[in-house]
Scaffold this motif. Structure first.
Motif, PDB file in Angstrom:
ATOM      1  N   TYR B 270      -0.195  -7.142  -1.357  1.00 27.16           N
ATOM      2  CA  TYR B 270       1.166  -6.591  -1.216  1.00 27.16           C
ATOM      3  C   TYR B 270       1.669  -6.673   0.216  1.00 27.16           C
ATOM      4  CZ  TYR B 270      -1.812  -2.756   0.172  1.00 27.16           C
ATOM      5  OH  TYR B 270      -2.794  -2.017   0.783  1.00 27.16           O
ATOM      6  N   ASP B 271       0.721  -6.628   1.191  1.00 29.50           N
ATOM      7  CA  ASP B 271       1.149  -6.713   2.591  1.00 29.50           C
ATOM      8  C   ASP B 271       1.845  -8.052   2.823  1.00 29.50           C
ATOM      9  OD1 ASP B 271       0.789  -5.655   5.546  1.00 29.50           O
ATOM     10  OD2 ASP B 271       0.159  -7.756   5.581  1.00 29.50           O
ATOM     11  N   ALA B 272       1.245  -9.135   2.301  1.00 28.09           N
ATOM     12  CA  ALA B 272       1.846 -10.460   2.435  1.00 28.09           C
ATOM     13  C   ALA B 272       3.110 -10.563   1.592  1.00 28.09           C
ATOM     14  CB  ALA B 272       0.831 -11.528   2.032  1.00 28.09           C
ATOM     15  N   ILE B 273       3.049 -10.035   0.352  1.00 31.86           N
ATOM     16  CA  ILE B 273       4.201 -10.122  -0.548  1.00 31.86           C
ATOM     17  C   ILE B 273       5.420  -9.439   0.069  1.00 31.86           C
ATOM     18  CG2 ILE B 273       5.130  -9.315  -2.778  1.00 31.86           C
ATOM     19  CD1 ILE B 273       2.194  -9.569  -3.877  1.00 31.86           C
ATOM     20  N   LEU B 274       5.188  -8.251   0.625  1.00 34.00           N
ATOM     21  CA  LEU B 274       6.318  -7.450   1.118  1.00 34.00           C
ATOM     22  C   LEU B 274       6.830  -7.918   2.476  1.00 34.00           C
ATOM     23  CD1 LEU B 274       5.166  -3.936  -0.134  1.00 34.00           C
ATOM     24  CD2 LEU B 274       6.979  -5.378  -1.108  1.00 34.00           C
ATOM     25  N   LYS B 275       6.254  -9.009   2.978  1.00 32.33           N
ATOM     26  CA  LYS B 275       6.850  -9.649   4.159  1.00 32.33           C
ATOM     27  C   LYS B 275       8.036 -10.507   3.741  1.00 32.33           C
ATOM     28  CE  LYS B 275       3.369  -9.671   7.761  1.00 32.33           C
ATOM     29  NZ  LYS B 275       2.101  -9.096   7.281  1.00 32.33           N
ATOM     30  N   LYS B 278      13.122 -11.180   0.138  1.00 31.82           N
ATOM     31  CA  LYS B 278      13.555 -11.236  -1.257  1.00 31.82           C
ATOM     32  C   LYS B 278      12.760 -10.247  -2.110  1.00 31.82           C
ATOM     33  CE  LYS B 278      15.075 -14.672  -4.556  1.00 31.82           C
ATOM     34  NZ  LYS B 278      16.490 -14.248  -4.411  1.00 31.82           N
ATOM     35  N   ALA B 279      11.462 -10.180  -1.826  1.00 33.20           N
ATOM     36  CA  ALA B 279      10.616  -9.249  -2.573  1.00 33.20           C
ATOM     37  C   ALA B 279      11.084  -7.818  -2.325  1.00 33.20           C
ATOM     38  CB  ALA B 279       9.157  -9.425  -2.156  1.00 33.20           C
ATOM     39  N   TRP B 359       3.985  -8.211 -10.747  1.00 35.37           N
ATOM     40  CA  TRP B 359       3.159  -7.906  -9.564  1.00 35.37           C
ATOM     41  C   TRP B 359       1.857  -8.703  -9.596  1.00 35.37           C
ATOM     42  CZ3 TRP B 359       3.786  -5.488  -4.990  1.00 35.37           C
ATOM     43  CH2 TRP B 359       4.925  -4.706  -4.805  1.00 35.37           C
ATOM     44  N   LEU B 360       1.266  -8.774 -10.780  1.00 36.37           N
ATOM     45  CA  LEU B 360      -0.009  -9.500 -10.884  1.00 36.37           C
ATOM     46  C   LEU B 360       0.199 -10.989 -10.612  1.00 36.37           C
ATOM     47  CD1 LEU B 360      -1.535  -7.609 -13.940  1.00 36.37           C
ATOM     48  CD2 LEU B 360      -2.498  -7.672 -11.634  1.00 36.37           C
ATOM     49  N   GLU B 361       1.314 -11.532 -11.109  1.00 43.71           N
ATOM     50  CA  GLU B 361       1.594 -12.953 -10.864  1.00 43.71           C
ATOM     51  C   GLU B 361       1.856 -13.220  -9.386  1.00 43.71           C
ATOM     52  OE1 GLU B 361       3.269 -14.025 -15.343  1.00 43.71           O
ATOM     53  OE2 GLU B 361       4.718 -13.767 -13.699  1.00 43.71           O
ATOM     54  N   MET B 362       2.625 -12.319  -8.777  1.00 46.45           N
ATOM     55  CA  MET B 362       2.885 -12.481  -7.339  1.00 46.45           C
ATOM     56  C   MET B 362       1.585 -12.405  -6.547  1.00 46.45           C
ATOM     57  SD  MET B 362       6.391 -10.452  -6.375  1.00 46.45           S
ATOM     58  CE  MET B 362       5.798  -8.896  -6.998  1.00 46.45           C
ATOM     59  N   ASN B 573       9.260 -16.071  -2.661  1.00 43.16           N
ATOM     60  CA  ASN B 573      10.701 -16.257  -2.864  1.00 43.16           C
ATOM     61  C   ASN B 573      10.970 -17.192  -4.045  1.00 43.16           C
ATOM     62  OD1 ASN B 573      11.140 -14.632  -0.712  1.00 43.16           O
ATOM     63  ND2 ASN B 573      11.698 -16.278   0.720  1.00 43.16           N
ATOM     64  N   ASN B 574      10.223 -18.284  -4.099  1.00 45.83           N
ATOM     65  CA  ASN B 574      10.403 -19.242  -5.215  1.00 45.83           C
ATOM     66  C   ASN B 574      10.133 -18.577  -6.549  1.00 45.83           C
ATOM     67  OD1 ASN B 574      10.996 -21.236  -3.429  1.00 45.83           O
ATOM     68  ND2 ASN B 574       8.946 -22.170  -3.459  1.00 45.83           N
ATOM     69  N   TYR B 575       9.046 -17.809  -6.573  1.00 46.30           N
ATOM     70  CA  TYR B 575       8.685 -17.136  -7.826  1.00 46.30           C
ATOM     71  C   TYR B 575       9.791 -16.183  -8.256  1.00 46.30           C
ATOM     72  CZ  TYR B 575       6.443 -13.731 -10.893  1.00 46.30           C
ATOM     73  OH  TYR B 575       6.166 -12.881 -11.943  1.00 46.30           O
TER      74      TYR B 575
END
Lengths: 580, 580
Positions: B270-275, B278-279, B359-362, B573-575
């Motif tokens: 999540y740390d990487a995702i929430l950078k 768009k997320a 979330w799991l896919e991300m 972002n693409n996802y």
């Protein structure tokens, strides 16, 4: 940008205040929250910055700097446990009356006590161990707030240099962004500087006259000088001693052993003399006047405690209460040098007495006995190292002495001379911690500098050595390595062999040559006294970190000390027998 | 002898109390004043004694011991600045809720505040940073006084293990002579032991039912688990997550990444995702339930702070207040595992949701992007070291993680697994101090143990390494050496080149191989990833101190991290574009 302008104006005013109040040296540990102060301090051309990664070492480095320069020194670290690492140095500074301006960055109020990262409760962090604490306001714009910041910087120095001197703590909450504006120059003077004029404590002339009158009639008086390092005091107290005809029992940290104006008053082997029961029995002073902190000598302390009908006068320019024997009959809050001068001025003629003569003769006898014992010894042992070092020290050099055994050996083996050697130690709390850093802080202002230290104390502050490398300081470390806690061999605990090595001996088995190499220092291991002499002679001109290790043996040290003291006692007993 | 009998009876009762209350490990620093307690502790067959010369390291060693064993640990030192050296560990223990029983020897009342040697003001020495302070009475004879001593030992443990857990401080004045009588055995039981039964905080069933009812209707819920290390919690919270159909954002110190019951809920990137902006924009949870302390992830913290109409629930079994975002809508004081169990029991069926699936896919996408970036990299850099280490860690091992960069890299690169790896760090105050000692304290109970640490933090507590040698502990230290303060490169300060290296970079230029040799450890410098792999594989079976150094470059670390995060953001972002 508004925020950064306010931050800059407020803190530039604070830094200006520090500079006006006489701060020249600042010791900074790296961190993010402390950025605004760190950058502004670095940008001020009148401040010298010493970076020190380990805040514990930084604290003691600042202490040594302040001690050597006799000036307040500022410390700066980031928020969190960084600040807690200053605690040992703060406590030592409080007890040894060294002015430190401790500046800690903090998170702003909304991030306190809510589990925010790097946030600890920094309010009154050092408890009763600082002279003054204040939690500064958040930086705000406006001349009024800048005036407050500048004024409080000066006030911090005033509180730290008041009576008695000591550490103060200012806590600074900062919000992000933390970067000040350094261009244009933020230090454009805006107001006349606030000055500090510190008065000294003086007795009224009537009191001085009364004391002079009383004390002139006393034959058996003693002046005891414990640790004290005030400019001018040496001369003043020697002058007073000459007028009163009193011997001066001079602790190695009294600075009196090496600023001998006349050979006729300073006694430096009283620790050895007072180990003789006969001496304790026969020498009964009527009056003792003590200056400075408690001397290191335990026999002297016991001697005082067991005297009856003693007038015991403590003179303290810092108006503290340093009298653990509970024997004082007068507490005099007065500047020491002025007190001596004023008193001496009331006494027209110098006195010679049998009492003084006797002390001087015993002093010679004791030192002869010590020399006769030490000179032929080939054994590598700690006492002899200090004995030899004392003979080899160049004029105008400084000796920083570790606690535990080295300071006691210094007391026994560093005898009076005219070499103007300055002796320093951390005798506030007598800790074995922070000694390397304190000595290195002193090395900024003093050179050549010799540190005499035991292995446990050396180990405790090994991180301190980094300062020698980073700041290119010159230091000669005489490392007395008995692989463990040598002083404990002198205590009753030594008779409990079951737990002795576990709890007290604590041998580490470390080869410190590795550490010295890591810090790019020169390392010499000494195998005999000729080698030691050569190493010391070479050390005088050596640059950088230089460690001279003397491997010693705890059991043999103990034995040799005991035998030497017995000899001294024997000689003193014989002398006193003849005098009777 | 009367004195020693009284001393022995009083303190034997105290030590008996400690043992009854569950103390097994005691960390002692050598000193004279602490003799009576030290000897009695050494004489008690149920106590393990760990000597540690440097009290700062001793404090952190005890902290690590207590952390690993989940049991209170006692500390003992002599009077003076020795005690002040415990301060950083005491502060950390307070914030990270680790029960420490700090015992300091003190000089008796008549020697306090009068300039006596080794005497500092130890009353409330640790200020607000202990749960309880008491100045003990001087040892006196009689069963009543022994009962008091025994009771207060137990009480100390009660206060330290209450809510929230933390350090306590007992100060013991002792008069000489200091030696207790060890023969005959001083620990003859005299009274029935005083027991402690600590309750846990529970919510009434009506509250649980109400929450279960409400939360079942929520689709977009998140469970956030910060640092928490309570037995049983992992299973309970995963069970609750399954019932609610919520993802668990699991901090590396939540112990959830490595105790994965089901792969279907734990999110670790999540740390990487929430950078990704768009997320942040698209993922708007209605409810967040947080357990444990604040997670290390800054993007997560920013994410929470900027949410509107959020129900933000903090569950804290220690009844503290750990919410620096000021976004909480409910503070629940309840044991975390029981809360999860009780709540889960109210929900009959597990929920699957689109939200969870997303979330799991991300999570998979982010980790794929990270892997794709990291795998081919040949550069020796810190992130990759943790990335590789995570793959090589043996089952049932323990990782102690340094603060500053290592814990952040651990957050990014230590992904979920079933290897039952325990992850520890000092996240109370997040200091870089005391980490080596804390890890070594943990190594007493955990093995194999890997410490991942940066060079400044390693330097700060180098003295801690002595414990590895003295107590024959096994530790593998992955030393990420970028020669200075790597984390500062990530901050805005890095844009001020004028003072950057001076104030932040602080390169030490030390070759730590010397230090490792001094402590008789094995040292390996890694030159490529193949070498690193071999070193780690060998480390698993290595005895004693083993240091694996990876020289890295601050600028390249920064660049590589930034590039990787950009890639992850791009993929996320693409996802999210596709999902829309």
């Amino acid at each position: 940008m508004k925020h950064q302008e306010a931050l800059t104006q407020y803190l530039a005013a604070f830094v200006t205040g520090l500079v006006h109040a006489g701060i020249k040296d600042v010791v900074i540990s790296p961190g993010s929250r402390s950025t605004p102060l760190a950058m502004l301090m670095a940008a001020h051309t009148d401040l010298r910055i010493y970076m020190n990664i380990d805040e514990r070492s930084a604290g003691f480095f600042a202490l040594g700097l302040a001690k050597a320069s006799r000036k307040p020194v500022a410390l700066l670290c980031t928020s969190g446990t960084a600040a807690a690492n200053y605690y040992p140095a703060v406590v030592e500074a409080s007890l040894s009356r060294i002015p430190l301006i401790v500046l800690t960055a903090d998170r702003p109020h909304e991030l306190r006590n809510v589990g925010a990262p790097q946030a600890i409760d920094q309010i009154h962090l050092y408890g009763h161990h600082v002279r003054w604490f204040t939690d500064m306001a958040l930086p705000e714009e406006g001349r009024a707030q800048a005036n407050y910041a500048e004024t409080f910087a000066v006030r911090a120095v005033k509180e730290a240099t008041g009576l008695p001197k000591g550490p103060v703590h200012l806590n600074f909450p900062f919000r992000e962004p933390l970067i000040p504006i350094l261009n244009p120059n933020p230090f454009s003077q805006q107001r006349p500087p606030l000055l500090i004029e510190n008065g000294r404590l003086l007795l009224p002339i009537e009191s001085i006259k009364k004391l002079a009158e009383e004390w002139q009639t006393i034959e058996k008086g003693l002046i005891v000088c414990g640790p004290i390092d005030e400019l001018g005091f040496s001369e003043s107290v020697q002058n007073l001693a000459e007028k009163l005809g009193f011997p001066i029992l001079a602790d190695p940290l009294s600075q009196l052993r090496s600023n001998v104006v006349t050979d006729n008053h300073v006694i430096d082997s009283y620790d050895a003399i007072l180990k003789s029961e006969k001496a304790v029995e026969q020498l009964k002073p009527e009056l003792i006047i003590r200056f400075g902190d408690m001397p290191v000598s335990k026999p002297l302390s016991l001697f005082v405690k067991n005297l009856q009908d003693l007038q015991y006068v403590i003179v303290d320019g810092g108006a503290g209460w340093r009298e653990p024997n509970h024997m004082a009959t007068t507490m005099i809050n007065s500047d020491e040098a002025i007190f001596c001068d004023d008193l001496a001025a009331q006494i027209l003629e110098s006195k010679k007495s049998k009492w003084l003569k006797m002390w001087l003769e015993m002093d010679v006898i004791a030192k002869d006995a010590i020399s006769t014992y030490m000179v032929p010894s080939e054994e590598l042992e700690e006492g002899k190292a200090v004995f030899e070092l004392a003979k080899l020290l160049p004029e105008e050099s400084t000796v920083f002495v570790g606690n535990s055994m080295p300071i006691r050996d210094m007391d026994t083996f560093f005898h009076k001379n005219k070499s103007n050697i300055r002796v320093m130690a951390n005798r506030g709390a007598n800790g074995i911690d922070g000694v390397v850093s304190s000595a290195l802080g002193a090395a900024v202002h003093e050179r050549p500098l010799f540190l005499v230290i035991g292995d446990l104390s050396f180990f405790h502050d090994m991180n301190g050595l980094l300062a020698a490398k980073l700041h290119k300081l010159n230091i000669n470390i005489i490392l007395l390595n008995n692989d463990g806690g040598g002083i404990f061999s002198y205590l009753p605990q030594a008779k409990e062999p079951k737990y002795f090595e576990l709890l007290y001996g604590t041998p580490t088995g470390l080869n410190y040559e590795h550490a010295v190499q890591m810090y790019h220092g020169q390392y010499t291991k000494v195998f005999d006294w000729e080698g030691f002499k050569l190493a010391i002679l070479e050390a005088v001109s050596h640059e950088g970190l230089n460690v001279i290790e003397i491997p010693t043996d705890r059991a043999k040290n103990l034995e040799s000390h005991r035998e030497m003291w017995q000899r001294v006692s024997r000689e003193i007993n014989n002398y006193l027998q003849d005098v009777e």
